[in-house]
Design a protein around this motif. Structure first.
Motif, PDB file in Angstrom:
ATOM      1  N   ALA A  77       0.833  -1.208   0.000  1.00 29.71           N
ATOM      2  CA  ALA A  77       0.000   0.000   0.000  1.00 29.71           C
ATOM      3  C   ALA A  77       0.867   1.256   0.000  1.00 29.71           C
ATOM      4  O   ALA A  77       0.607   2.205  -0.758  1.00 29.71           O
ATOM      5  N   ARG A  78       1.884   1.284   0.831  1.00 28.97           N
ATOM      6  CA  ARG A  78       2.789   2.446   0.864  1.00 28.97           C
ATOM      7  C   ARG A  78       3.467   2.647  -0.487  1.00 28.97           C
ATOM      8  O   ARG A  78       3.622   3.778  -0.967  1.00 28.97           O
ATOM      9  N   GLU A  79       3.887   1.549  -1.096  1.00 31.35           N
ATOM     10  CA  GLU A  79       4.554   1.625  -2.399  1.00 31.35           C
ATOM     11  C   GLU A  79       3.667   2.298  -3.440  1.00 31.35           C
ATOM     12  O   GLU A  79       4.150   3.019  -4.323  1.00 31.35           O
ATOM     13  N   LEU A  80       2.353   2.078  -3.327  1.00 35.63           N
ATOM     14  CA  LEU A  80       1.406   2.650  -4.281  1.00 35.63           C
ATOM     15  C   LEU A  80       0.948   4.050  -3.897  1.00 35.63           C
ATOM     16  O   LEU A  80       0.182   4.666  -4.641  1.00 35.63           O
ATOM     17  N   GLY A  81       1.385   4.543  -2.742  1.00 36.23           N
ATOM     18  CA  GLY A  81       1.040   5.908  -2.352  1.00 36.23           C
ATOM     19  C   GLY A  81      -0.095   6.036  -1.366  1.00 36.23           C
ATOM     20  O   GLY A  81      -0.609   7.145  -1.150  1.00 36.23           O
ATOM     21  N   VAL A  82      -0.485   4.940  -0.717  1.00 33.28           N
ATOM     22  CA  VAL A  82      -1.520   5.004   0.319  1.00 33.28           C
ATOM     23  C   VAL A  82      -0.914   5.607   1.583  1.00 33.28           C
ATOM     24  O   VAL A  82       0.217   5.292   1.964  1.00 33.28           O
ATOM     25  N   ARG A  83      -1.679   6.457   2.234  1.00 28.25           N
ATOM     26  CA  ARG A  83      -1.247   7.047   3.505  1.00 28.25           C
ATOM     27  C   ARG A  83      -1.734   6.153   4.647  1.00 28.25           C
ATOM     28  O   ARG A  83      -2.938   5.916   4.772  1.00 28.25           O
ATOM     29  N   LEU A  84      -0.812   5.647   5.437  1.00 27.15           N
ATOM     30  CA  LEU A  84      -1.151   4.771   6.553  1.00 27.15           C
ATOM     31  C   LEU A  84      -0.923   5.510   7.862  1.00 27.15           C
ATOM     32  O   LEU A  84       0.185   5.992   8.132  1.00 27.15           O
ATOM     33  N   GLU A  85      -1.965   5.569   8.673  1.00 29.44           N
ATOM     34  CA  GLU A  85      -1.901   6.259   9.967  1.00 29.44           C
ATOM     35  C   GLU A  85      -2.152   5.228  11.066  1.00 29.44           C
ATOM     36  O   GLU A  85      -3.299   4.843  11.322  1.00 29.44           O
ATOM     37  N   PHE A  86      -1.069   4.749  11.687  1.00 30.44           N
ATOM     38  CA  PHE A  86      -1.193   3.787  12.769  1.00 30.44           C
ATOM     39  C   PHE A  86      -1.341   4.502  14.111  1.00 30.44           C
ATOM     40  O   PHE A  86      -1.025   5.688  14.244  1.00 30.44           O
ATOM     41  N   ALA A  87      -1.838   3.744  15.110  1.00 30.86           N
ATOM     42  CA  ALA A  87      -2.081   4.283  16.451  1.00 30.86           C
ATOM     43  C   ALA A  87      -3.013   5.490  16.385  1.00 30.86           C
ATOM     44  O   ALA A  87      -2.867   6.451  17.138  1.00 30.86           O
ATOM     45  N   GLN A  88      -3.996   5.412  15.486  1.00 34.99           N
ATOM     46  CA  GLN A  88      -4.988   6.474  15.323  1.00 34.99           C
ATOM     47  C   GLN A  88      -6.379   5.870  15.495  1.00 34.99           C
ATOM     48  O   GLN A  88      -6.798   5.020  14.701  1.00 34.99           O
ATOM     49  N   GLU A  89      -7.088   6.289  16.542  1.00 33.10           N
ATOM     50  CA  GLU A  89      -8.397   5.718  16.838  1.00 33.10           C
ATOM     51  C   GLU A  89      -9.423   6.066  15.772  1.00 33.10           C
ATOM     52  O   GLU A  89     -10.284   5.257  15.428  1.00 33.10           O
ATOM     53  N   ALA A  90      -9.364   7.294  15.221  1.00 31.09           N
ATOM     54  CA  ALA A  90     -10.265   7.729  14.147  1.00 31.09           C
ATOM     55  C   ALA A  90     -11.731   7.504  14.503  1.00 31.09           C
ATOM     56  O   ALA A  90     -12.443   6.719  13.864  1.00 31.09           O
ATOM     57  N   ALA A  91     -12.191   8.182  15.557  1.00 29.03           N
ATOM     58  CA  ALA A  91     -13.596   8.098  15.963  1.00 29.03           C
ATOM     59  C   ALA A  91     -14.476   8.666  14.859  1.00 29.03           C
ATOM     60  O   ALA A  91     -14.040   9.516  14.064  1.00 29.03           O
ATOM     61  N   PRO A  92     -15.748   8.223  14.772  1.00 29.73           N
ATOM     62  CA  PRO A  92     -16.620   8.665  13.683  1.00 29.73           C
ATOM     63  C   PRO A  92     -16.695  10.180  13.517  1.00 29.73           C
ATOM     64  O   PRO A  92     -16.685  10.686  12.398  1.00 29.73           O
ATOM     65  N   GLY A  93     -16.747  10.929  14.610  1.00 30.04           N
ATOM     66  CA  GLY A  93     -16.860  12.376  14.507  1.00 30.04           C
ATOM     67  C   GLY A  93     -15.574  13.083  14.144  1.00 30.04           C
ATOM     68  O   GLY A  93     -15.574  14.295  13.909  1.00 30.04           O
ATOM     69  N   GLU A  94     -14.467  12.350  14.071  1.00 31.74           N
ATOM     70  CA  GLU A  94     -13.163  12.957  13.799  1.00 31.74           C
ATOM     71  C   GLU A  94     -12.652  12.683  12.399  1.00 31.74           C
ATOM     72  O   GLU A  94     -11.543  13.090  12.043  1.00 31.74           O
ATOM     73  N   LEU A  95     -13.441  12.011  11.576  1.00 30.57           N
ATOM     74  CA  LEU A  95     -13.001  11.674  10.226  1.00 30.57           C
ATOM     75  C   LEU A  95     -13.123  12.886   9.295  1.00 30.57           C
ATOM     76  O   LEU A  95     -13.945  13.775   9.532  1.00 30.57           O
ATOM     77  N   PRO A  96     -12.308  12.939   8.255  1.00 26.86           N
ATOM     78  CA  PRO A  96     -12.356  14.082   7.336  1.00 26.86           C
ATOM     79  C   PRO A  96     -13.752  14.294   6.765  1.00 26.86           C
ATOM     80  O   PRO A  96     -14.366  13.353   6.236  1.00 26.86           O
ATOM     81  N   ALA A  97     -14.242  15.484   6.848  1.00 29.92           N
ATOM     82  CA  ALA A  97     -15.602  15.780   6.390  1.00 29.92           C
ATOM     83  C   ALA A  97     -15.708  15.775   4.868  1.00 29.92           C
ATOM     84  O   ALA A  97     -16.812  15.645   4.324  1.00 29.92           O
ATOM     85  N   ASP A  98     -14.572  15.930   4.177  1.00 27.49           N
ATOM     86  CA  ASP A  98     -14.618  16.001   2.720  1.00 27.49           C
ATOM     87  C   ASP A  98     -14.354  14.658   2.048  1.00 27.49           C
ATOM     88  O   ASP A  98     -14.145  14.599   0.838  1.00 27.49           O
ATOM     89  N   ALA A  99     -14.366  13.562   2.812  1.00 30.07           N
ATOM     90  CA  ALA A  99     -14.141  12.244   2.216  1.00 30.07           C
ATOM     91  C   ALA A  99     -15.318  11.857   1.330  1.00 30.07           C
ATOM     92  O   ALA A  99     -16.480  12.020   1.722  1.00 30.07           O
ATOM     93  N   ASP A 100     -15.028  11.353   0.145  1.00 32.30           N
ATOM     94  CA  ASP A 100     -16.083  10.874  -0.748  1.00 32.30           C
ATOM     95  C   ASP A 100     -16.624   9.527  -0.276  1.00 32.30           C
ATOM     96  O   ASP A 100     -17.810   9.236  -0.445  1.00 32.30           O
ATOM     97  N   LEU A 101     -15.741   8.711   0.297  1.00 35.88           N
ATOM     98  CA  LEU A 101     -16.140   7.381   0.745  1.00 35.88           C
ATOM     99  C   LEU A 101     -15.439   7.069   2.057  1.00 35.88           C
ATOM    100  O   LEU A 101     -14.224   7.280   2.178  1.00 35.88           O
ATOM    101  N   ILE A 102     -16.207   6.589   3.031  1.00 37.78           N
ATOM    102  CA  ILE A 102     -15.653   6.159   4.317  1.00 37.78           C
ATOM    103  C   ILE A 102     -15.929   4.660   4.453  1.00 37.78           C
ATOM    104  O   ILE A 102     -17.084   4.226   4.392  1.00 37.78           O
ATOM    105  N   VAL A 103     -14.876   3.887   4.620  1.00 39.85           N
ATOM    106  CA  VAL A 103     -14.978   2.435   4.684  1.00 39.85           C
ATOM    107  C   VAL A 103     -14.818   1.991   6.133  1.00 39.85           C
ATOM    108  O   VAL A 103     -13.793   2.258   6.762  1.00 39.85           O
ATOM    109  N   ALA A 104     -15.838   1.324   6.649  1.00 38.35           N
ATOM    110  CA  ALA A 104     -15.781   0.784   8.009  1.00 38.35           C
ATOM    111  C   ALA A 104     -15.203  -0.624   7.935  1.00 38.35           C
ATOM    112  O   ALA A 104     -15.917  -1.598   7.724  1.00 38.35           O
ATOM    113  N   GLY A 105     -13.887  -0.696   8.107  1.00 40.28           N
ATOM    114  CA  GLY A 105     -13.209  -1.982   8.115  1.00 40.28           C
ATOM    115  C   GLY A 105     -12.627  -2.270   9.483  1.00 40.28           C
ATOM    116  O   GLY A 105     -11.560  -2.889   9.590  1.00 40.28           O
TER     117      GLY A 105
END
Length: 403
Positions: free
Chosen positions: A113-141
């Motif tokens: 994923a990194r090789e292809l340019g994906v941004r990986l953010e580890f140790a990040q809880e990412a609560a629902p209210g803290e996700l980027p508001a301008d995201a086109d798609l949010i995947v609950a994985g």
């Protein structure tokens, strides 16, 4: 078109989806948030079968080669039955299976994923209210306990059903050369384990028993050290002196669980979509969890590629995966019930018990006496063999008659 995608959860499903989306359109901005630090994960090894490896090769040959390179393979199944009077073993040839360490699988997918340019953010809880508001798609994985799904559980129609038996996920330094089942009778009932290698460093051992056996053996009260010592004694013949390795809670309590089967009536809401264990779980005894999560990622990426309109893409993804999962979820349900009714089968000769173990997905098996079912199954197999022989001989006999 999705220009900005946020994936909550850095398990196999989320990481593989990010790989596929970047391969489809390198301009897509994909960020994966994982609440745990990089390199920390639960479990030891995961299993998969040849069909998945072929699909991985079709979707991303680079990561597929790395997964295959770091996997171990087996084609045999082994069953041990020990009840005091008997200590029996049977071995059967089966389909080619694979095992890979979960740490290794995640490391391979993260690196790709990194090789292809994906941004990986580890140790990040990412609560629902803290996700980027301008995201086109949010995947609950983010797994069985998905915070994104829980927030809208009524909309998704989430249902969770607990199984009867208790189980614990353990490791061992012994490397098994086949997918191995071991059934041990105790004074309080049967205890069994599923064991499979995942690399030169060791194997996974899932231990399971009925609740009355769990309590009767004192496993409900034992701390991790005492519980592991008891299990090592029960499975001493299987382990050959190797230890079992646990993963205790902070208070040193062993992690005994009851399996929870999760389903959802709907898989998306607006721009939020469920993936992997956040959408569904299937009993571990069919060894399909990781495969299904990766296939979810393939299906979602394909739907987004084929349908530029996001609601249409998510609807197509939901329809396809719910349809494909129906027979698998049914098989998993019957598989779990087979083990919950183990005394019905365990008294058979080992080769017959093992044969019915392989038939545990059958909806007919719970309603037919095991010995009768075994006889019917063998008769049908013989008839199929005769039919195939007749089809093969037919043209040859015809040609001989004409010559």
């Amino acid at each position: 078109m999705c220009v900005k995608v946020v994936c909550v959860g850095g398990g196999p499903a989320g990481l593989y989806l990010s790989i596929l989306l970047k391969r489809q359109d390198p301009s897509t901005e994909v960020t994966v948030y994982e609440r745990n630090p990089e390199g920390s994960t639960y479990g030891w090894g995961v299993t998969y079968w040849r069909g998945l490896l072929d699909k991985l090769g079709e979707h991303d040959p680079e990561s597929a080669r790395a997964v295959a390179e770091h996997s171990v393979r087996w084609s045999d199944g082994v069953a041990h039955v020990r009840d005091g009077a008997r200590d029996l073993m049977t071995r059967h040839r089966g389909d080619e299976g694979f095992g890979i360490g979960r740490h290794r699988l995640l490391a391979i997918l993260a690196a790709r994923a990194r090789e292809l340019g994906v941004r990986l953010e580890f140790a990040q809880e990412a609560a629902p209210g803290e996700l980027p508001a301008d995201a086109d798609l949010i995947v609950a994985g983010d797994g069985l306990h998905s915070s994104l799904r829980t927030r809208d559980a009524d909309h998704f129609g989430t249902e969770v059903r607990a199984g009867r038996n208790h189980y614990t996920w353990l490791g061992t330094t012994k490397v098994f050369d086949a997918f191995t089942f071991s059934f041990v009778q105790t004074g309080h009932g049967w205890v069994w384990c599923y064991a499979y290698g995942y690399g030169p460093e060791g194997s996974t051992c899932v231990v399971e028993c009925a609740p009355e056996t769990w309590a009767g053996l004192g496993l409900d009260r034992a701390d991790e050290a005492d519980g592991l010592a008891l299990l090592e004694k029960l499975f001493a013949d299987l382990l050959d002196g190797h230890p079992l390795i646990g993963r205790a809670d902070a208070d040193a309590r062993p992690q005994w669980l009851t399996f929870r089967t999760l389903t959802n009536q709907r898989w998306y809401r607006d721009n939020v979509v469920l993936l992997g264990d956040a959408a569904h779980t299937t009993h571990y005894s069919i060894g399909a969890g990781t495969t299904l999560a990766l296939e979810d990622a393939m299906a979602l990426a394909g739907a987004l590629r084929e349908h530029p309109d996001l609601p249409a893409a998510l609807a197509a993804y939901e329809r396809r995966r719910k349809s494909e999962l129906l027979p698998i979820q049914s098989a998993a349900r019957f598989s779990a019930q087979w083990y919950e009714h183990l005394p019905r089968y365990i008294g058979l000769p080992p080769h017959r018990m093992f044969a019915l173990l392989g038939q545990r997905h059958s909806p007919l098996l719970p309603h037919v006496p095991p010995r009768l079912y075994y006889g019917i199954d063998k008769a049908v197999a013989r008839l199929d063999t005769l039919r195939r022989l007749k089809r093969w001989l037919g043209p040859k006999v015809a040609r001989a008659a004409m010559s």
